[in-house]
Design a protein around this motif. Sequence first.
Motif, short mmCIF file in Angstrom:
data_model
loop_
_atom_site.label_atom_id
_atom_site.label_comp_id
_atom_site.label_asym_id
_atom_site.label_seq_id
_atom_site.Cartn_x
_atom_site.Cartn_y
_atom_site.Cartn_z
N SER A 124 -42.36 23.10 -82.27
CA SER A 124 -42.69 22.29 -81.10
C SER A 124 -44.11 21.74 -81.19
CB SER A 124 -42.54 23.11 -79.82
OG SER A 124 -41.22 23.51 -79.64
N LEU B 166 -44.07 18.91 -83.75
CA LEU B 166 -43.42 17.71 -83.20
C LEU B 166 -44.31 17.03 -82.15
CD1 LEU B 166 -39.73 18.93 -82.90
CD2 LEU B 166 -40.66 17.27 -84.54
N THR B 167 -45.00 17.83 -81.35
CA THR B 167 -45.91 17.26 -80.35
C THR B 167 -47.04 16.50 -81.03
OG1 THR B 167 -45.36 19.01 -78.79
CG2 THR B 167 -47.41 17.81 -78.40
N VAL C 39 -40.49 14.15 -88.75
CA VAL C 39 -39.71 14.87 -87.73
C VAL C 39 -38.55 15.60 -88.38
CG1 VAL C 39 -38.15 14.54 -85.75
CG2 VAL C 39 -40.36 13.39 -85.78
N THR D 243 -42.60 3.84 -88.80
CA THR D 243 -41.45 4.47 -88.14
C THR D 243 -40.69 5.35 -89.11
OG1 THR D 243 -41.26 2.59 -86.63
CG2 THR D 243 -39.34 4.01 -86.83
N ALA E 230 -47.98 9.18 -83.13
CA ALA E 230 -47.18 7.97 -83.00
C ALA E 230 -47.59 7.17 -81.76
CB ALA E 230 -45.69 8.31 -82.94
N ALA E 231 -47.85 7.86 -80.66
CA ALA E 231 -48.28 7.17 -79.44
C ALA E 231 -49.65 6.52 -79.63
CB ALA E 231 -48.32 8.17 -78.27
N ASN F 180 -45.70 13.24 -82.27
CA ASN F 180 -45.49 12.31 -81.16
C ASN F 180 -46.81 11.74 -80.65
OD1 ASN F 180 -42.71 12.56 -81.23
ND2 ASN F 180 -42.66 14.20 -79.73
N TYR G 195 -42.67 8.53 -89.65
CA TYR G 195 -42.56 9.38 -88.46
C TYR G 195 -41.21 10.12 -88.47
CZ TYR G 195 -41.61 10.61 -83.61
OH TYR G 195 -41.26 11.27 -82.46
#
Length: 145
Positions: A32, A35-36, A87, A80, A42-43, A39, A83
């Motif tokens: 987790s 993955l956070t 993931v 993308t 990516a943001a 993310n 990413y």
Amino acid sequence: MTNYPSMQQLADTTNSGLRTFQSLAEIMLSASEQLTALNIDAARSFCAFAASQTLPVNAEELRERVTGKGNTQNQGFEQTSEYLRNVNEVCLRAQAEVAEISTRHLNELSSSMSSLFGEVAKMTPASALAKLSAAAPVQEKRKAA
């Protein structure tokens, strides 16, 4: 006092289950966290891209953007893809670790339960087993009569 080894085995089996749960929780928390982080990165990339974009002021600027749009799209596809690949790696790694720990725990549990049943069989008096085995045919005879 043959009772104590069995109780110790039950306690060991319970502790093993708790350790397995703790290991699984650590794997999930680690995945987790990874993955956070992906993310958030990516943001940030998306926000940086959005902040760099402005509306074209004239036709010449519009023409330049349209011709350069292919490079921007290729870069977006590459980011993308990277990413999604990351993931996927995190998920596969977590899944493999969970499967390994679960298999190990099931093997430990199986051997522990087998050992416990073996001890129970040893503690059972032979005369009680003989009585049970002798009583079974008598009951069948009564049903037949």
